[in-house]
Structures are given as C-alpha cells and as structure tokens.
Design an enzyme around this catalytic site. Structure first.
Site, PDB file in Angstrom:
ATOM      1  N   SER A   1       3.931   1.992   2.654  1.00 22.67           N
ATOM      2  CA  SER A   1       5.313   2.140   2.177  1.00 22.67           C
ATOM      3  C   SER A   1       5.984   3.357   2.798  1.00 22.67           C
ATOM      4  CB  SER A   1       5.326   2.284   0.642  1.00 22.67           C
ATOM      5  OG  SER A   1       4.892   1.090   0.041  1.00 22.67           O
ATOM      6  N   SER A   2       5.224   4.452   2.894  1.00 16.75           N
ATOM      7  CA  SER A   2       5.815   5.691   3.400  1.00 16.75           C
ATOM      8  C   SER A   2       6.135   5.606   4.893  1.00 16.75           C
ATOM      9  CB  SER A   2       4.880   6.876   3.137  1.00 16.75           C
ATOM     10  OG  SER A   2       3.802   6.882   4.054  1.00 16.75           O
TER      11      SER A   2
ATOM     12  N   GLY B   1       0.829  -1.198   0.000  1.00 16.36           N
ATOM     13  CA  GLY B   1       0.000   0.000   0.000  1.00 16.36           C
ATOM     14  C   GLY B   1       0.863   1.248   0.000  1.00 16.36           C
ATOM     15  N   CYS B   2       0.302   2.342  -0.521  1.00 16.42           N
ATOM     16  CA  CYS B   2       1.077   3.574  -0.659  1.00 16.42           C
ATOM     17  C   CYS B   2       1.414   4.177   0.694  1.00 16.42           C
ATOM     18  CB  CYS B   2       0.320   4.577  -1.532  1.00 16.42           C
ATOM     19  SG  CYS B   2      -1.383   4.896  -1.025  1.00 16.42           S
ATOM     20  N   PHE B   3       0.411   4.296   1.586  1.00 15.04           N
ATOM     21  CA  PHE B   3       0.694   4.854   2.906  1.00 15.04           C
ATOM     22  C   PHE B   3       1.639   3.951   3.697  1.00 15.04           C
ATOM     23  CE2 PHE B   3      -3.584   6.957   2.288  1.00 15.04           C
ATOM     24  CZ  PHE B   3      -3.106   8.257   2.238  1.00 15.04           C
TER      25      PHE B   3
END
Lengths: 339, 339, 339, 339
Positions: B156-157, B152-154
């Site tokens: 990963s961050s 997921g994008c969040f």
C-alpha cells in the site's frame, strides 16, 4: 604479570551472561575458557550473542562435570533457580570458585526458599552460610568465600541505600514501601508475549504485586541491619526501556532524627566506595546505564522520607556486581574491568 | 435508520483484529456479532485484548461452518495465508461478503503464490479475479465484489504514490528501489525472540532482503499501471516503534518530465480522495499514526526522484483499509468509522 | 437534527489542544470555529499540528476580546496558569461557556493558589465556587456550570480510585502515598533539554519530589470525601513513552474493613460510569492509551492496600475529560466523541 | 611505563564529548587535563554530564589561547563547523596535536565547503591536505599528521563498505543510493522541538532530502577510490532510538563481477582490521551499540547489490574514531580504550 584466572560461564545464553562476557573481555586478569548451554547444536558464542561477533572464539558445550573443571578456575553460574544449586556443589567439590547468579543461596533458610520458589532446594545444607554478594556491605566475608550469592537486582537497589540508615538507627523499619521500576532486560532473553515489543512498548504496568520473590530477599538482608523485622511492601513496574532500575522508597525517620542526617550518613558510609554515588540530584537510570554505579539521594515530603536509587539492572544489579565479587574473592583491585 | 450490518471476525486474536474492532465499534452501521479463534477455552474478547475491557461482550468461538454464518452478513477474515483461502470459499458459498486480510487473493496467478508462499493454494480457481482492496485505485471493482483482497501494508505504501505516476507515464519502471521502515506491530501478536523487547528496542535492522513476499505483490499491482514490467528492489527495516510504515522510494523520471509534474499529478489524482494527503512537507509516521491517511511527498536529488510515503501499518495498511473496503462494498459513505 | 455548538480553542498550539481537536472532529454536535495563538504570523492549523493536515481549515488568530466571541458558544481554554484566569472572566462575561485546562480554578482558596503557583491570581473572586471537572464525582454541579475547571492529570488518576473509598469510610486518610509515572507528553510541546529525546529516552527518573503543584489539588479534592485532612505524599516519575499515567497508591484500610470491600465499593460506585473500568487485572497504560478510560484495581500486600490506576494523560487526564465535561454542560450524551 | 598524554577537549558540553570522555577514562595512556565551554559560570563537568558524577574532577574553562596549551599535548576539538577552524590553527601553532570533530577539514576544497556550509572558511589554506580520519583507509597519512579531520558519522557508514569495492573495480560508481537511518543523539545536545521526545518518539521520518552536508563528503572521499565521479543520492532518516546508524546502500556490480566477489573483497580488505566486521548476517545497530565496530554485509536482489552497514554514530561515527585516530597519531596500539 599476574597469571590470568580461567573463567567458565555456565548457562551463557542469557542477557546477564552477555553483559558478563562484555565486562570480562575488558578485565586484564581474566581469560574466558568455557561456556555452557543445553543447546544440542553447540553453536558458536557469536551465533547466539551477535554483538560478540569476532570478540571471543568459543562454542557452547554441555555442562559435563567430569570435563568442565579442566582449564577453569572460577565459574559464573547463570542458571535458573534450583537448576543452579543442583550443580554448584559439584563445582565447589572440583575446587572451583563460584559466583552464583540465581536466588538459590541468597535466603537465610530453606523454608523461605521453598515457600517462595515452590521447589525443594537441591543443596539445602549450604543455605544460610553463603556470602551475599554486595561487597559494600559484606566485603570481609566475600574475600574468603569460595561461593558467593550474587544479589537480586531489585534488592540491590533497596539494600544499598537502606542498610546504612538502618545500621545507624536513623529510620524506622516499618512502614517500608519500595516502589521499583525496571527495564525489560530484567525479564531475561526468552520470548514471551508479555515482553513482546508491541505489548510492553509505550506502556507501564505493575506486576507481581504482593507476590514478587525479591520481597523476602529484601527483608532478610535488611533485617541484619535493623533491630526489628522489616516487611517491605515491594511493587515492581515494567518500564519500556532496555535496562535500569529506579527504586523510590518511602519510610519514616526515627524520632529526633533530622532530615540532613540521612544524607550525611550515606555520604559517610559510601565515602570510599568506588561504585556508590550519593548525590544531591535526583538520579536517573540513564546516569548509571552501562555502569556499575548505584546513585542514591534522599528527599523529604511532608515528614515522609523518600529515597531514590538508580542502578543498571544488568551491571550493578547482576553482572557488574558479579565481577566486583570476583575481584574481591581474588584479591584484585575491586574496579578491574568495571570502569 | 440504516439496518446494521452484522459482522463476524475470523481469527480475531491478533493485532489487526484488535484494530479492526476498535474501528468497527465507532462505525454507526456495524454490529459485531461473532469472533473466532482456535483457542479451546473460548476466552472472552477482553481476556485476550485487555484494552477492549467493557467494550464488547463476546466470547471467542471456533469457526464452524454450519453455525457461523447465522447472524453474520459480512466477514473480516484475519487468518494466515493458506488457512484463509481454505475457508473463504465456504463463507462466500454461505452468501457472506468477505474481506480477506491474508495474501491469498492478492496475486494474479497461482504459480506466483505457490512460489512465494511455498504452499499449494487451497482455492486456486478464484485467483486472478478478486478485487485488490485499494479503493483509491480499484473502487469500481470493489463496489460490486463479494470478496476483496485487503492489500499488504508495504505494498500500500508503495502503490499509492506510484500508481498515478506510472499511469501517466511520468516515471520509469526500472530501476525502482523501495526502502521501507516499519514498526514492530507488523510482526503480529506472537512471541518471538526477534521481537522480544530487549532485542529490537533501540535497534534498527533490515530483514527479508531480496526475499520478502510483498515484492511480487508490489510488482503485480504496479504492472497494471505501467506499460512495462516493474521489478521493485524492496528492503524492509524493523524500527523500534509500535506502528507506522515509512517508504522511501527511488526512481527516475521519464525523459522530458519536469520535477513539478510529479506532485501535480499526485495532487490531481488524489484531490477528492479523503485518505490520501499529498503534501509539500516530508511526512512522518507520527502524522498518520492511528489514522487511515497515507501522506505522500516527492523530492528530487541529483536527478533521482525520491518519494516518501507514510501510513499506519495497522490502519491504512490493514484494518482501516478493510473498513474502507467494507464501506465501498456496502455503498456506505467511505469515511464511516474512519475519521 | 441538533444545531452544532460552535467551539473556540484558546491557546491551541499545544498537545492538549491537538488531542482536543482530534476528539472534537469526531463529535457530531461540534463545529470548531476559532483557534488562537500568540504567534504573530497566523499560521494555518496544519502548519503547527501536521497530523491535522487537510482535517480542519482554520488559521490561528490572536485572542481579541471584541471579536473572538462572535461565532463561538463555548471555549476550551488551554492557556498556562494565571494567563488563563486573566481571560476567563471576559469570556464568561461575553456569555460563553468555558472549560479551563489550567490550574487556575481547581483549588479551593486563593492563598493556596498563590503559595503553590507563585503568582497573584487574576480572578480571585471566582476561586472556590467553580465546578471541578470530574463528572463521575461532580456531575450535578457541572451540569449547571458556565465554567468548569478541568482537572489535573495526576490528580484524576488518584482521585478517581480514592474518592469512593474515602466517601465510604473504607480507608485511612493518612499515610497516603501516590507514586505516579507519566509519559513525556505531560511536559507539553515546548523544547526543553530535559525532554530532549536522548535525555529522557531509555531512562526513568523522579522529579518535583515533595514540590509538585498537583499535591494540593489531590488533597483538596480528596478532603471533600474523607472526614479528616489528607496529605498525599506524591512523587511523579518521567517514563520514556509518549502518553499515559500509572499511579500506584499505598494506603491503609480502616479497622475492620476486609480487602474485598474495596473492590466491591469501586465496582458499585462505577457500575454505570462509561469511562471508569474497575478490573481484577493490573491495568497498564497501554490498555487505556488513546481512550477516555480510567482503569483501576486494588491489591493488598502485607496489610497495605495498593491501588493501581491507569489513564491516558492526554485524554482522561486532559482533553477527553474536557469533552466529557462539555457533554455534561450541554446536556449531551456523555460519551459523544469519546468512544 | 608510558608517560600519559595530556588531553584537552574544546567544546566539551555535547554528546560526542561525553562519549569521548567515557572512552578516554578507560584509556591507559591518557590524562584529561582541560575541558572548555563558553558557559560563563564554569560549571563542574558533572553538573553538565551527570553520568560522569565522581568520575573526573574538572571544571569547564573558557578557551583562552595564551593559557590553554599549558598542560595539554593533544586536543579533541568538538566545536561546530567554522568555529572549529577559527581555533585549530592556533592550537597547531602552539605545537598541539589536534583531532577535529567538525566538518572543517574534511572536504577537498574551499569552494565546496563554502557552498555546502554557507560560511567563509576561517583557515582555508589547510583545506585539502588534512588527513581524513578513517584509519582503515588512510592510516599511513594519519600516523604522521598533527591534525586529523574526524569523519562524519553517515560518511563513515557508507565509505567503509564502499571504498574497497570501488578500489577493486567491482561496483559501478553510479547510480549510488545511500539510505541511512540514525538515532537521535546525532542531532546533538541542544533542545529543539524536532527532537522533543513526544515529537520524534514512535515516529520515523526522512530529513535533509537532497540537501544534507554529508553528501559532498561521501562523494569526495569515495572519488579517491573509484575512477569516475560518484554522486551519491543520500537520504538520512530519524529513528526513535538513542544511537546507531544503519545504512542501506543500493548500487550495481561492474560487468562480469559475481555476487560473491564483493564479500570476498571486503573479507580480504578488513581481515586484519580490529573494528570492521564483515558478516554473513544482516547487521543491526544493537550489535554495534556502545562499540567502535562497523558491521557490514552484502546482499543481492534482482541484480542490484544491497549493502547494509551498521555503526554507533557516537563511537565509530564520532568519538571512537577520534580515539582510534589518536592512537594511530601517537603510535599506540590502535585498540587502546576501545575494546
């Protein structure tokens, strides 16, 4: 103390209605008493327009003709074209004044309407006799009208600068190019992939090239001011911003007319108008954002006259003009609620 | 010369697929051979993704399992959750490699999935053994995998900066606050009033407070790196921009750990990684926009550690990570198509 | 294996240089060896362009003619007008190839230059014989040139669609209106109240009406393709977005020319060009953002021809065109680094 | 009829002054009589603030203490810190009321001021006794004040939701994390590369991490409401939009306090306040844009309390608060000019 005018808003879920309500909440002579929507669940105003939280305690109701006129003196009708004319007659019959946001009463003739809008007109008999709601040009007719056709946003940006120049015979009616740029609120409050944020943000494009319905409206109103027929070549563009219209207009001066005469004419024509600002600077939409002003300048390039006009499509291009018309229709000071 | 890998993209009408195609068109070892969509009309790729005009001459086809694997070696599956797991098994059975963009194989256990996603898992048997596609952390497992769960994008961050710090016992697992800000492309390519330009432009808001599905994903992956259980308090915010995620993370150092040790740890951990840039400056999403980089810094305020990470949600947060996983799975240089 | 061309970039702190470096980092046949700036402190490239963090390990140096040519084969000169021509001669004398981003070598004659730019030309002797860097139109001359004048962004957007139409005698040279809209990166990387975020965000305005320096450039290049003199009426507008130019062009067909002939002509002319896409859809700047494409369509409205073209002002309007010219000058495949 | 208060604005070239003038032009009891700037050329108001074209016919004058007080009853002082306190004393001595936008009188003690602002305080004697201009919290003191310290924008967004909770002992003073997001107008009207459109558009970043001067202001005001010392960990972020602040605040409830008690407390505390809206929905900055409202909600995630507040940094965070203070100081209805 003035008794307040009771105002009803028909079709109040859109952006123009939202802006209208914000303006009317500041108007000393207005009380908003009824708002309608086809939504079956009768939501509270602030459920739909969250920015109006705690501002106005009303629920949406269905428009039912036997009940709606009760407690209403004047209606702002924000329905889509054709839907609007289907109810305006009944509102007038109930002795209400009406300011209609749709295009239904703007054109001169039924044939034009039906050609451009592709539907039968539900109230054809009234077409052609309704006041076009630009008070700077048609104030006397508006004053005595029960029904006013609120003008289109793009047409307002073209007609305000051009009408005085045509009226005074300073510019040629053809060729006439109107290259307009608008913010996305002009597309209305309805989800659509074209106006999905990642589609139109960071992008500019043209649309409706050669086919936009504001083209005949520009023509017909301008034709009242120039001897010959105009045929505006009108191209709207979608700009990644919320609101504002900038129109860049290209045309030719009449023989013997000097460049300065155009600005002089506009300055003179709009000298006492509170909402048109003729300026030597090039206008920007930011200068007029959130206001009822239309800013106009005239330039020249290689013999071609270039007019730049700016207005807020939601205010002077829609709800502000409507309030201005409301003020004129009721004999109020024209700036009430608008400064 | 390397033979090209034939790539199929399932569910190719969305933004992640668009970004994926742009990356793959630059990849020297890839040929895109098939793209699918449920659209009955089988439009050309460039009818849907107009920016790909003249770039790739393919039409959308329906995913039909008896025909699709022909001419395909590896699939990027961009279907929604549950829909994805319903087909991934068949793709694997047809001897294709799969990189799955959905959340279906990211969580450790079926119960978590069903709680957070509210549907039965269509391929429960595979859950828990699938490689989580952050190569910087799980490269060895990815190398030998036939199926990789793209992260997921969040998550990963949050995971990229936190995993090394947890692994080295430098920070406490609780309290852990992840305050994330994302561009609107994260919402996908589907008209929705929330993401209508005039609704989200010029505005910032929080959403999914306390309920976002990326919360358990952050927890479960981080828990592999810290001794105790983390429970991230995760709040996403919608920012009026196309792309980018900035996460501001608040947590506490372990006793006796000096501030400098955190940056030292990250610098050391990511020294040879091509796509993680540990920097003394505060990252911005613009610095990583359109790239596969994740930029990270660490600051301190009144004893609290503040980590700021930035990545492009469409690239390192989705399609770039997918191509990076593809490269690892096929033994290619990891940066192919990505610099 | 091809030996790499050693590239130097003069004046590398601006946005065009940043975009150029990003493109060249992807170019298989290029090594960037030197970058210059007048900054006394010799900062690292990534101190100025933070998005290039860890991408290229170079420091800015002063341009010193006795040392600079060492290790450089080809120079991209990104200095302002007049400053550029003051050094280009020396670079050529040192046997370097030069692609010049300034306007110094674009015009045909010194008088025009000095009128429009208000300074004496430092290298007047070369004016008039330098290749104008639109390969689609002047490829043969570029191939054998040591110096190429990289074209202006607005002129590119007007010349690409118009040149074939003029060449084939399909449209009249007058009246010719070019209404262009550009993103703010076109203003360069220098703080200025006009381009301060809160000044230009959420606003559109016209600027340089009747006075923009790209006007003579458009004229002079177009005049090579039409029998008579063109005098474009050119109006640029500032749009609240980072990048992109959309030009809406209004002109008249020649007698007897049918509407379809214009698209046919463009389709035929650009059939084998990799970077011009003639399309039946109306282009948007988003479709070409970050790419070297120029998208073009032709429409008609009430007899007037309307051409809409879109390109990325930073790529096809500047650095992409420069790389394309570089490829042509060196005999490389023209798309290297650009797809 | 009320006699109008004559208002002077010192330092009127910035954005807060622009917003202030727009609000005051709507205020029935105000006449703006003087505006100052250090500009030697004494431009007209509308030369600097073009949106005020034709609205107010005043020229900028220099602030000269022997002449300025003539025709002025109350001053809005919009000078930078330290510059403001250098003149406020003289304005008070001339028997004017003053609303000061700077930080000069917000902190409790000179030492804090000098530590955080790095300059000697020019009017140290007054520090600590000046009313802090949040009427919802300090109305009684403001009523009788000749000088009011208008609050900082970020502090307002944190203090309004937190003060009632601290006062009622519902939440713990530590840990306290305030993650704020602001539009770019907060940076003022001064060209700076950081706020150059192409630098901050399409990007979000954090800044002033651990060092922002609003941190001690938040602490000192909140400490009046909680028994113990707070030390807010405050991180501002720059969002690509013109205006608005959203603060996401993370803290812990006191033992035995239920989640619902927080909303109940805020609802009760702000029940009769016209400008604070406690809402069950998550606020967005768009809901409060252009208004003097502060919208607040409370959520919970895994035991942590999350408060989201939204206000317009230019209105409730600056000029609207100033007008509200003005109304309180003069015994006017508090909403005059603000609805």
């Amino acid at each position: 103390m003035t008794d307040k005018i009771n105002v009803g808003i028909v079709g109040a879920t859109g952006y123009t209605a939202l802006e209208l309500i914000k303006l009317l909440l500041r108007h000393p002579n207005v009380q908003i008493t009824r708002i309608t929507s086809r939504d079956e669940s009768h939501p509270h105003l602030s459920d739909v327009h969250t920015s109006l939280r705690d501002r106005l305690d009303l629920r949406f109701e269905h428009l039912e003709m036997d009940r709606f006129p009760e407690g209403v003196d004047c209606v702002f009708c924000c329905l889509p074209h054709a839907a609007s004319a289907a109810v305006v007659g009944q509102l007038l019959d109930a002795n209400l004044k009406v300011i209609d946001f749709s295009a239904d009463y703007r054109l001169n003739d039924v044939a034009s309407f039906e050609t451009w809008y592709g539907v039968e007109h539900p109230d054809a008999a009234r077409i052609g006799s309704v006041a076009y709601g630009i008070p700077e040009l048609f104030r006397e007719q508006i004053k005595t009208s029960k029904l006013v056709a609120n003008p289109g946003c793009f047409p307002s940006s073209a007609i305000l600068p051009l009408a005085p120049l045509f009226k005074n015979g300073l510019v040629q009616s053809s060729p006439l190019i109107v290259d307009s740029k608008t913010g996305v609120s002009g597309a209305g409050r309805k989800a659509n992939l074209k106006f999905h944020f990642p589609e139109c943000n960071e992008s500019i494009t043209a649309y409706g090239v050669g086919t936009h319905r504001h083209m005949p409206e520009i023509d017909q109103i301008l034709n009242r001011f120039c001897g010959s027929e105009t045929e505006a070549v009108f191209t709207p563009h979608l700009v990644p911003m919320d609101r504002g219209i900038l129109s860049t207009i290209y045309l030719q001066r009449c023989d013997g007319i000097e460049e300065d005469q155009l600005m002089d004419c506009l300055n003179e024509y709009y000298r006492h108008e509170p909402f048109v600002r003729v300026t030597s600077q090039i206008p920007s939409t930011k200068d007029v954002s959130g206001t009822n002003f239309c800013d106009i300048t005239v330039r020249s390039c290689r013999g071609t006259t270039i007019i730049v006009s700016a207005l807020d499509n939601m205010i002077k291009g829609a709800s502000g003009a409507a309030v201005q018309n409301f003020n004129v229709m009721h004999g109020f000071e024209e700036t009430l609620g608008l400064l």
